[in-house]
Scaffold this motif. Structure first.
Motif, PDB file in Angstrom:
ATOM      1  N   ARG A   1     -11.089   3.187   1.089  1.00 12.75           N
ATOM      2  CA  ARG A   1     -10.352   3.419  -0.149  1.00 12.75           C
ATOM      3  C   ARG A   1      -9.551   4.720  -0.107  1.00 12.75           C
ATOM      4  N   ILE A   2     -10.017   5.690   0.682  1.00 10.71           N
ATOM      5  CA  ILE A   2      -9.344   6.995   0.739  1.00 10.71           C
ATOM      6  C   ILE A   2      -7.966   6.891   1.372  1.00 10.71           C
ATOM      7  N   THR A   3      -7.870   6.113   2.425  1.00  6.65           N
ATOM      8  CA  THR A   3      -6.585   6.019   3.128  1.00  6.65           C
ATOM      9  C   THR A   3      -5.807   4.752   2.804  1.00  6.65           C
ATOM     10  N   ARG A   4      -6.493   3.687   2.394  1.00  4.60           N
ATOM     11  CA  ARG A   4      -5.813   2.428   2.098  1.00  4.60           C
ATOM     12  C   ARG A   4      -5.602   2.275   0.603  1.00  4.60           C
ATOM     13  N   GLN A   5      -4.692   3.062   0.064  1.00  4.28           N
ATOM     14  CA  GLN A   5      -4.430   3.038  -1.369  1.00  4.28           C
ATOM     15  C   GLN A   5      -3.341   2.021  -1.687  1.00  4.28           C
TER      16      GLN A   5
ATOM     17  N   SER B   1       7.774  -3.947  12.007  1.00  2.00           N
ATOM     18  CA  SER B   1       6.925  -3.132  11.161  1.00  2.00           C
ATOM     19  C   SER B   1       7.574  -2.934   9.799  1.00  2.00           C
ATOM     20  N   GLY B   2       7.072  -1.974   9.040  1.00  2.86           N
ATOM     21  CA  GLY B   2       7.619  -1.661   7.734  1.00  2.86           C
ATOM     22  C   GLY B   2       7.125  -0.294   7.276  1.00  2.86           C
ATOM     23  N   GLY B   3       6.818  -0.221   6.028  1.00  3.49           N
ATOM     24  CA  GLY B   3       6.432  -1.196   5.035  1.00  3.49           C
ATOM     25  C   GLY B   3       5.543  -2.302   5.590  1.00  3.49           C
ATOM     26  N   GLU B   4       5.429  -3.331   4.786  1.00 10.83           N
ATOM     27  CA  GLU B   4       4.690  -4.523   5.196  1.00 10.83           C
ATOM     28  C   GLU B   4       5.697  -5.610   5.564  1.00 10.83           C
ATOM     29  N   PRO B   5       5.832  -5.921   6.858  1.00 10.00           N
ATOM     30  CA  PRO B   5       6.892  -6.847   7.301  1.00 10.00           C
ATOM     31  C   PRO B   5       6.777  -8.249   6.716  1.00 10.00           C
ATOM     32  N   LEU B   6       5.553  -8.671   6.367  1.00  9.31           N
ATOM     33  CA  LEU B   6       5.400 -10.018   5.814  1.00  9.31           C
ATOM     34  C   LEU B   6       6.076 -10.171   4.455  1.00  9.31           C
ATOM     35  N   LEU B   7       6.447  -9.052   3.842  1.00 14.93           N
ATOM     36  CA  LEU B   7       7.142  -9.106   2.550  1.00 14.93           C
ATOM     37  C   LEU B   7       8.625  -9.442   2.698  1.00 14.93           C
ATOM     38  N   HIS B   8       9.168  -9.314   3.906  1.00  8.89           N
ATOM     39  CA  HIS B   8      10.608  -9.543   4.071  1.00  8.89           C
ATOM     40  C   HIS B   8      10.914 -11.043   4.055  1.00  8.89           C
ATOM     41  N   PRO B   9      11.891 -11.483   3.277  1.00  7.21           N
ATOM     42  CA  PRO B   9      12.184 -12.914   3.178  1.00  7.21           C
ATOM     43  C   PRO B   9      12.666 -13.537   4.482  1.00  7.21           C
ATOM     44  N   PHE B  10      13.181 -12.723   5.410  1.00  8.39           N
ATOM     45  CA  PHE B  10      13.660 -13.262   6.686  1.00  8.39           C
ATOM     46  C   PHE B  10      12.705 -12.938   7.838  1.00  8.39           C
TER      47      PHE B  10
ATOM     48  N   HIS C   1       0.820  -1.201   0.000  1.00  8.84           N
ATOM     49  CA  HIS C   1       0.000   0.000   0.000  1.00  8.84           C
ATOM     50  C   HIS C   1       0.863   1.263   0.000  1.00  8.84           C
ATOM     51  N   LYS C   2       0.221   2.375  -0.279  1.00 10.96           N
ATOM     52  CA  LYS C   2       0.875   3.679  -0.196  1.00 10.96           C
ATOM     53  C   LYS C   2      -0.075   4.650   0.517  1.00 10.96           C
ATOM     54  N   CYS C   3      -0.292   4.384   1.787  1.00 11.16           N
ATOM     55  CA  CYS C   3      -1.213   5.198   2.576  1.00 11.16           C
ATOM     56  C   CYS C   3      -0.679   6.628   2.662  1.00 11.16           C
ATOM     57  N   PRO C   4      -1.513   7.631   2.395  1.00 11.95           N
ATOM     58  CA  PRO C   4      -1.028   9.014   2.328  1.00 11.95           C
ATOM     59  C   PRO C   4      -0.465   9.550   3.639  1.00 11.95           C
ATOM     60  N   TYR C   5      -0.863   8.972   4.768  1.00  8.60           N
ATOM     61  CA  TYR C   5      -0.381   9.477   6.059  1.00  8.60           C
ATOM     62  C   TYR C   5       0.784   8.658   6.614  1.00  8.60           C
ATOM     63  N   CYS C   6       1.281   7.699   5.858  1.00 11.56           N
ATOM     64  CA  CYS C   6       2.305   6.783   6.372  1.00 11.56           C
ATOM     65  C   CYS C   6       3.549   7.535   6.845  1.00 11.56           C
ATOM     66  N   TYR C   7       3.960   7.268   8.095  1.00 12.45           N
ATOM     67  CA  TYR C   7       5.146   7.930   8.641  1.00 12.45           C
ATOM     68  C   TYR C   7       6.428   7.357   8.069  1.00 12.45           C
TER      69      TYR C   7
ATOM     70  N   PRO D   1     -10.762  -4.696  -5.648  1.00 14.88           N
ATOM     71  CA  PRO D   1     -12.015  -4.393  -4.972  1.00 14.88           C
ATOM     72  C   PRO D   1     -12.240  -5.161  -3.676  1.00 14.88           C
ATOM     73  N   ASP D   2     -11.516  -6.250  -3.461  1.00 19.77           N
ATOM     74  CA  ASP D   2     -11.767  -7.065  -2.272  1.00 19.77           C
ATOM     75  C   ASP D   2     -10.725  -6.852  -1.177  1.00 19.77           C
ATOM     76  N   ASN D   3      -9.979  -5.736  -1.238  1.00 17.62           N
ATOM     77  CA  ASN D   3      -8.960  -5.496  -0.229  1.00 17.62           C
ATOM     78  C   ASN D   3      -9.529  -5.492   1.179  1.00 17.62           C
ATOM     79  N   LEU D   4     -10.597  -4.711   1.395  1.00 19.32           N
ATOM     80  CA  LEU D   4     -11.174  -4.605   2.727  1.00 19.32           C
ATOM     81  C   LEU D   4     -11.714  -5.946   3.194  1.00 19.32           C
ATOM     82  N   SER D   5     -12.384  -6.654   2.321  1.00 18.90           N
ATOM     83  CA  SER D   5     -12.942  -7.951   2.726  1.00 18.90           C
ATOM     84  C   SER D   5     -11.822  -8.937   3.068  1.00 18.90           C
TER      85      SER D   5
END
Length: 372
Positions: free
Chosen positions: A203-207, A143-152, A102-108, A215-219
């Motif tokens: 959809r506004i914040t979870r881009q 944390s990250g980013g998305e930590p589940l993406l890290h291979p280790f 994701h690229k959330c607009p408020y991401c620190y 379309p099924d991101n939230l679900s």
């Protein structure tokens, strides 16, 4: 030194500052006054069967007792005197990767996206885990980013397990039943970010990073939440209060309560200097108003099953967080803005504790996690 008691609860004795406690049953932090440390330690290590009621109702929550049994009491952290010195870190936020779905607009962590991870081998995992643990944190947030993406990712969790409390921050998109089983076996608390249960507001914040939104991101996220609850993995729902979701919060809280979420954390949007984030920012006064509404609902309806934590980022507060960037630097972040500050410019990858104390308000750091 932080250690895991027989009860699986993590503790650290900070002398006159008291006993610091992290519960993997709730993901909450507590402070025990120095005069009660022996009683509580003996209880957590199984050497006594009884303890003062205030500790049973706080530290014992979801371990020795249920929310319903303490519904009429204030579910607050055990207070401590401000007449003591605080000189140790409580929590380290380790951003193991800048990559994200994701690229959330408020991401620190927007400025971390292009950084390469310093972990490329198992030896790198050992080195970084050793450095992080050298500060004896009560808990480490992966944390990250998305930590589940890290291979280790799994290796990092396994090497931290039993040595410190572990919290994993995730958007939930990639969370599978296999992940959940692994995290439960390693006593991990999972914080899933959910800003709204209404698709158009989510959809506004979870881009997503993809040009076309799935379309099924939230679900997918809500299925992950339900799976965590069903598998009895300790779960915290993390919500950033914005102009897009502020009117949804009461209905969202009711739904989270009904599905069995035990801990819901709401955080005021940090003042990040981008045009998109500015449009989402809620004023401090408006945020306080919604905080009062939520607290009223907690007292009236939810306190028998759900603990609500409201983190109000006062713009006058000083630096309170410790971040380890993907490339291994130790940083802090101002409450207002997105600027990162090295904790020790001369030794950015292994800061000296005296330099950390110069640049970090350790009382604000403590209050951030203990809610005092």
């Amino acid at each position: 030194m932080t250690y895991q008691t027989k009860s699986k609860i993590f503790v650290r004795d900070d002398g006159e500052a008291g006993l610091q406690v992290f519960s993997p049953y709730t993901g909450l932090f507590y402070n025990i006054p120095a005069e009660d440390r022996t009683e509580v330690l003996e209880w957590l290590d199984g050497h006594r069967t009884t303890v003062s009621q205030c500790y049973l109702d706080s530290i014992g929550l979801l371990w020795k007792t249920t929310f319903a049994k303490v519904a009429e009491q204030s579910l607050i952290h055990v207070p401590t005197s401000t007449n003591i010195s605080i000189d140790r870190l409580l929590v380290i936020n380790w951003l193991i990767t800048g990559k994200c779905t994701h690229k959330c607009p408020y991401c620190y962590a927007q400025d971390m996206r292009e950084l390469d991870s310093c972990i490329k081998t198992e030896a790198d995992v050992d080195r970084m885990v050793s450095i992080v643990l050298s500060y004896s944190p009560l808990a480490v947030v992966i944390s990250g980013g998305e930590p589940l993406l890290h291979p280790f990712f799994r290796s990092i969790i396994e090497k931290l397990h039993g040595k410190t409390g572990i919290i994993v921050d995730t958007n939930g998109i990639l969370l599978t039943e296999e992940h959940i089983q692994f995290l439960k076996e390693n006593d991990v608390v999972v914080r899933i970010s959910v800003d709204s249960l209404i698709e158009k507001n989510d959809r506004i914040t979870r881009q997503t990073c993809e040009r076309k939104r799935q379309p099924d991101n939230l679900s997918a996220v809500l299925k992950a939440v339900e799976l965590c609850i069903r598998k009895e993995l300790t779960l915290v729902i993390h919500t950033v209060v914005t102009a897009a979701n502020k009117n949804d919060l009461l209905s969202m809280g009711e739904k989270l309560y009904c599905v069995g979420v035990h801990v819901w954390k709401l955080m005021q949007l940090v003042d990040i200097k981008t045009n998109e984030a500015k449009r989402l920012t809620v004023s401090y006064q408006s945020s306080e108003h919604f905080s009062r509404l939520i607290k009223r609902s907690v007292n009236a309806m939810w306190q028998d099953r759900m603990r609500v934590i409201i983190q109000e980022n006062n713009p006058r507060s000083l630096n309170a967080t410790v971040l380890v960037s993907p490339d291994g630097r130790f940083l802090t972040q101002a409450v207002s803005g997105n600027k990162k500050i090295p904790l020790d410019p001369s030794y950015p990858n292994m800061p000296r504790e005296e330099e950390i104390r110069k640049r970090l308000d350790l009382w604000e750091h403590r209050k951030r996690y203990m809610g005092e």
